[in-house]
Design an enzyme around this catalytic site. Sequence first.
Site, short mmCIF file in Angstrom:
data_model
loop_
_atom_site.label_atom_id
_atom_site.label_comp_id
_atom_site.label_asym_id
_atom_site.label_seq_id
_atom_site.Cartn_x
_atom_site.Cartn_y
_atom_site.Cartn_z
N HIS A 1 3.36 0.05 -2.75
CA HIS A 1 3.84 -1.27 -2.64
C HIS A 1 5.35 -1.51 -2.77
O HIS A 1 5.86 -2.23 -3.63
CB HIS A 1 3.20 -2.03 -3.81
CG HIS A 1 1.71 -2.20 -3.84
ND1 HIS A 1 1.17 -2.29 -2.73
CD2 HIS A 1 0.87 -2.33 -5.00
CE1 HIS A 1 -0.15 -2.22 -3.05
NE2 HIS A 1 -0.31 -2.37 -4.21
N ASP B 1 -11.40 1.36 -3.43
CA ASP B 1 -9.78 1.11 -3.16
C ASP B 1 -9.47 1.65 -1.82
O ASP B 1 -8.49 2.72 -1.73
CB ASP B 1 -8.89 1.87 -4.40
CG ASP B 1 -7.48 1.41 -4.33
OD1 ASP B 1 -7.15 0.58 -3.69
OD2 ASP B 1 -6.86 1.84 -5.22
N HIS C 1 -1.45 -10.15 -3.76
CA HIS C 1 -2.18 -9.23 -4.42
C HIS C 1 -2.80 -9.87 -5.49
O HIS C 1 -2.75 -9.59 -6.90
CB HIS C 1 -1.20 -8.14 -5.02
CG HIS C 1 -2.08 -6.73 -5.42
ND1 HIS C 1 -3.18 -6.54 -6.17
CD2 HIS C 1 -1.76 -5.43 -5.14
CE1 HIS C 1 -3.50 -5.45 -6.41
NE2 HIS C 1 -2.80 -4.87 -5.53
N SER C 2 -3.65 -10.88 -5.30
CA SER C 2 -4.53 -11.63 -6.14
C SER C 2 -5.64 -10.88 -6.64
O SER C 2 -6.19 -10.43 -5.95
CB SER C 2 -4.64 -13.24 -5.73
OG SER C 2 -3.78 -14.15 -5.65
N TYR C 3 -5.90 -11.06 -7.98
CA TYR C 3 -6.89 -10.33 -8.65
C TYR C 3 -8.28 -11.49 -8.88
O TYR C 3 -8.13 -12.23 -9.58
CB TYR C 3 -6.75 -9.79 -10.03
CG TYR C 3 -5.94 -8.55 -9.64
CD1 TYR C 3 -6.51 -7.26 -10.32
CD2 TYR C 3 -4.79 -8.39 -9.38
CE1 TYR C 3 -5.97 -6.18 -10.27
CE2 TYR C 3 -4.00 -7.30 -9.33
CZ TYR C 3 -4.57 -6.25 -9.96
OH TYR C 3 -3.52 -5.01 -9.93
N GLN D 1 -7.34 -4.17 2.62
CA GLN D 1 -7.54 -3.48 1.49
C GLN D 1 -8.35 -3.94 0.42
O GLN D 1 -7.76 -5.05 -0.10
CB GLN D 1 -6.39 -3.20 0.96
CG GLN D 1 -6.29 -1.92 -0.22
CD GLN D 1 -6.43 -0.39 0.27
OE1 GLN D 1 -6.12 -0.22 1.23
NE2 GLN D 1 -6.78 0.49 -0.94
N ASN E 1 0.92 -1.34 -0.06
CA ASN E 1 0.15 0.04 0.22
C ASN E 1 0.75 1.27 -0.03
O ASN E 1 2.08 0.99 -0.32
CB ASN E 1 -1.00 -0.10 1.11
CG ASN E 1 -2.35 0.66 0.67
OD1 ASN E 1 -2.43 1.74 0.30
ND2 ASN E 1 -3.56 -0.32 0.97
N ARG E 2 0.37 2.38 0.54
CA ARG E 2 1.00 3.70 0.21
C ARG E 2 1.51 4.44 1.54
O ARG E 2 1.01 4.15 2.70
CB ARG E 2 -0.31 4.65 -0.34
CG ARG E 2 -0.65 4.44 -1.65
CD ARG E 2 -1.74 5.18 -2.15
NE ARG E 2 -2.22 4.68 -3.43
CZ ARG E 2 -3.00 3.55 -3.73
NH1 ARG E 2 -3.68 3.15 -2.61
NH2 ARG E 2 -3.42 3.48 -5.05
N GLU F 1 -6.94 -7.83 0.12
CA GLU F 1 -5.55 -7.77 0.57
C GLU F 1 -5.34 -7.36 2.22
O GLU F 1 -5.39 -6.38 2.42
CB GLU F 1 -4.62 -6.67 -0.06
CG GLU F 1 -4.70 -6.58 -1.89
CD GLU F 1 -4.39 -5.24 -2.30
OE1 GLU F 1 -3.24 -4.81 -2.11
OE2 GLU F 1 -5.29 -4.74 -3.00
#
Length: 387
Positions: free
Chosen positions: A139, A283, A210-212, A324, A113-114, A352
């Site tokens: 990330h 997000d 980070h799986s979609y 997340q 993340n940020r 996440e």
Amino acid sequence: MKLRNLFLAALVAALAACGGNNNGLTISGLDPANFEVINDGHPVKLYVLKNAGQMEVCVTNFGARIVSVCVPNKQGKMTDVVLGFDNIIQYGLDPDSLNNDNNFGAAIGRYANRINKGQVTIAGKKYQLPQNNFGHCLHGGPEGFHNQYFDVVEVTDNSIKLAYTAADGEMGFPGNLQTTVTYTVKDDNTLDMLFEAETDQETIVNLTNHSYFNLSGDPSVPCTDHVLFINADYYTPIDSTFMTTGEIKKVYGTPMNFTKRHPLYQTIGDTSWQDIRFANGYDHNWCLNTYKNGKGDDTKVAASLYSEVTGIYMELFTNQPGLQVYTGNFLDGTVTGKRGVVYPFRASICLEPQNYPDSPNKKNFPSPYLKPGEKYTHHSAFRFSIR
């Protein structure tokens, strides 16, 4: 780390030749030969994990990425429920690829993340990290764990343990961080994830996967019909640059409330709510009810996702304080994934588990600091079933 153009051309040609081989394909249709390469002395392969039943998970040690997750749907048909690519080149080994800057299925670190303006203070010293996303560090920076080669420590029929040591100063972070990632496919159709890390000097750590996900098995169709539940009474609002404001707000009476499960389409378009307008969807980080007094209970459901199309139901368990949720808002039809499918806007949803974004700069958020002699442990599990 990147391939030279001449070698790249030869590699692409070799993979194309291998792609015509219909033998030895995985259940998800992947050809392991399309993932085998030695780059800068680093061997890369595709590892196929299976349980005693039908579940199959494919992993590559480039970025410790999950390439496919195959589980049976309500008709018993094996269904790949994550987005990704058919060969290793598309995951980022080609510097000219449109897909180069991606994190599909990757292990994320050293800090997921940020981090605000890429600035952090550790042990009284200020550090400047890469500013690779709206002026913030995202990330772990552009050469974070998702673009690194992991060593294979141990592999069995249903499990793989991968290791990577991030050097002191890598992407601006202090400390040599020894990290392991273990993926295990359990017999109850659970994909178990264990992230561990130790350091030789104080640093910050926040690891995740980070799986979609698209549980319909058809990522050419947006996943906004998926039914989502999040076991969280609070979330952390963001500003127009996706940075957390430091506030922790109740979800009740807002489109951020998933304590009662509902399809994404019912609330994802509510741009009257500033947070959704800023993110063009979801997000955001939710503060999980399963985390209390500095400890997470990974025996309780933190979130769940369901597709009525396939009947596939996914439950998430974690010891992390936050979740997340990202609804593929930056996917725009320019990325071509597995089986030649073009990924449209909101083709997937990412769940996440992690610490809250920008925790180093928000004293009211859970601490992300790790000191020598301590061990960072993140355990999460995705359990699949039919409903």
